[in-house]
Design an enzyme around this catalytic site. Structure first.
Site, PDB file in Angstrom:
ATOM      1  N   GLY A  71       0.867  -1.173   0.000  1.00  0.00           N
ATOM      2  CA  GLY A  71       0.000   0.000   0.000  1.00  0.00           C
ATOM      3  C   GLY A  71       0.897   1.215   0.000  1.00  0.00           C
ATOM      4  O   GLY A  71       1.879   1.264   0.737  1.00  0.00           O
ATOM      5  N   ARG A  79      -4.952   6.894  -9.924  1.00  0.00           N
ATOM      6  CA  ARG A  79      -5.371   5.537 -10.263  1.00  0.00           C
ATOM      7  C   ARG A  79      -6.700   5.609 -11.021  1.00  0.00           C
ATOM      8  O   ARG A  79      -7.742   5.893 -10.433  1.00  0.00           O
ATOM      9  CB  ARG A  79      -5.544   4.684  -8.996  1.00  0.00           C
ATOM     10  CG  ARG A  79      -4.258   4.435  -8.218  1.00  0.00           C
ATOM     11  CD  ARG A  79      -3.316   3.502  -8.970  1.00  0.00           C
ATOM     12  NE  ARG A  79      -2.124   3.163  -8.188  1.00  0.00           N
ATOM     13  CZ  ARG A  79      -0.986   3.844  -8.216  1.00  0.00           C
ATOM     14  NH1 ARG A  79      -0.884   4.908  -9.009  1.00  0.00           N
ATOM     15  NH2 ARG A  79       0.047   3.466  -7.486  1.00  0.00           N
ATOM     16  N   ASP A 103       7.039   4.712  -4.431  1.00  0.00           N
ATOM     17  CA  ASP A 103       6.935   4.917  -2.981  1.00  0.00           C
ATOM     18  C   ASP A 103       8.318   4.948  -2.334  1.00  0.00           C
ATOM     19  O   ASP A 103       8.560   5.714  -1.396  1.00  0.00           O
ATOM     20  CB  ASP A 103       6.100   3.813  -2.350  1.00  0.00           C
ATOM     21  CG  ASP A 103       4.702   3.732  -2.940  1.00  0.00           C
ATOM     22  OD1 ASP A 103       4.128   4.787  -3.255  1.00  0.00           O
ATOM     23  OD2 ASP A 103       4.190   2.607  -3.099  1.00  0.00           O
TER      24      ASP A 103
END
Length: 328
Positions: free
Chosen positions: A35, A171, A271
């Site tokens: 995530g 997204r 990330d």
């Protein structure tokens, strides 16, 4: 509660067929956790910067698995809440090989965190001693209440004197460009550090220039952002890419070397860049952020799963120009 950075967002179980299999043909699935905001917290923790992750998980074995994996990598999960409502989000990754690209299938509807309400988290207390709050555009895309909670958290961070870091992370399977713009444009005035790609900036804000340096400048100017970082990926093949990034801060463009990466797993590389950039920015400046972000992201490509298991020593070795000989 001792942490420098607080991140907020969803984490999912990631299920992948082994050996380049397709979902239709596989008889087993490899399980990882991933995530965006948790990946950032993991990257910072691995670099030695204390980080906490805020989320809402289902009160069952799957939710506890996510929490346990985060703790395993040193992330503070003491502020994660467990709920009897909502489920654990899943996503499936099929690994491709040229000419078939890798693909992602989401199964995240009605996840526990999508049901989060703005008053559930004591942001003032949690952010009282933090230096920076980080969230991405994925979190407000999950639901109207998640979007409202994101805005409340960002405002609380500013009131607490924290820097606010935001990854645009568009997204298309979660919302439309128009929805993304109407929700996020008002939030940008609260952002100190923005991480994005040239493509996402064009889709969400309609900012398109003849160079990515100008895109970064335009973003900083339009929203009054202190530092804008743009990651740049060149696909040489499914499993070999060139990777670099730039940042605009203090009226200057900061760039770094280009890494040619052999890809074991590219998911989570952005990330990792964000984690490295935050680390460099908080311990130095935007120029250091680009170098550390780039090196951490390059290393992420070499290991399976969303999480980056690199160490600070490995990142600094890359920055100094580490070679490929076996380390004995």
């Amino acid at each position: 509660m001792m942490y420098d950075v607080v991140t907020f967002g969803e984490a999912m179980l990631r299920l992948s067929p082994p050996h380049f299999g397709r979902l239709e043909q596989t008889h087993s699935l490899d399980v990882e956790i991933g995530g965006s905001e948790l990946n950032v917290a993991v990257g910072l923790s691995r670099l030695g910067m204390p980080a906490a992750w805020i989320s809402k998980l289902p009160n069952n074995a799957l939710g506890k698995m996510v929490r346990n994996r985060a703790r395993e990598l040193g992330v503070d999960t003491s502020q994660v809440t467990f709920s009897d409502k909502g489920r654990q989000g899943l996503y499936f990754v099929e690994y491709g090989a040229a000419p078939r690209p890798s693909s992602v299938l989401y199964d995240r509807g009605n996840s526990a965190i999508s049901l989060i309400q703005p008053g559930e988290v004591d942001w003032k207390r949690i952010l009282s001693k933090a230096k920076l709050f980080h969230v991405s555009g994925i979190t407000p895309a999950l639901s109207a209440s998640a979007a409202e909670t994101t805005a409340v958290a960002m405002k609380a961070a500013k009131e607490a004197g924290c820097l606010v870091s935001y990854d645009l992370n568009y997204r298309k399977k979660l919302w439309s460009p128009a929805e993304a713009k109407s929700c996020q444009a008002p939030l940008m005035k609260l952002v100190d550090i923005l991480t994005t790609t040239e493509e996402d900036t064009g889709v969400v804000f309609g900012i398109r220039e003849d160079s990515y340096q100008k895109v970064a400048e335009s973003l900083a100017s339009a929203f009054g952002i202190k530092a804008v970082a743009i990651t740049l990926r060149e696909d040489l093949s499914v499993w070999k890419n060139n990777w670099t990034a730039i940042a605009y801060a203090d009226g200057k463009i900061y760039s770094d070397r280009t890494y040619t990466v052999e890809i074991v797993d590219r998911v989570g590389a952005g990330d990792s860049f964000t984690a490295g950039f935050i680390y460099g920015y908080l311990t130095g400046n935007a120029e250091k952020g680009v170098k550390y972000g780039n090196a951490l992201a390059a290393l992420k490509h070499t290991m399976p799963g969303d999480f980056n298991w690199s160490t600070l020593d490995e990142v600094e070795a890359q920055i100094k120009g580490a070679g490929l000989r076996i380390s004995r």
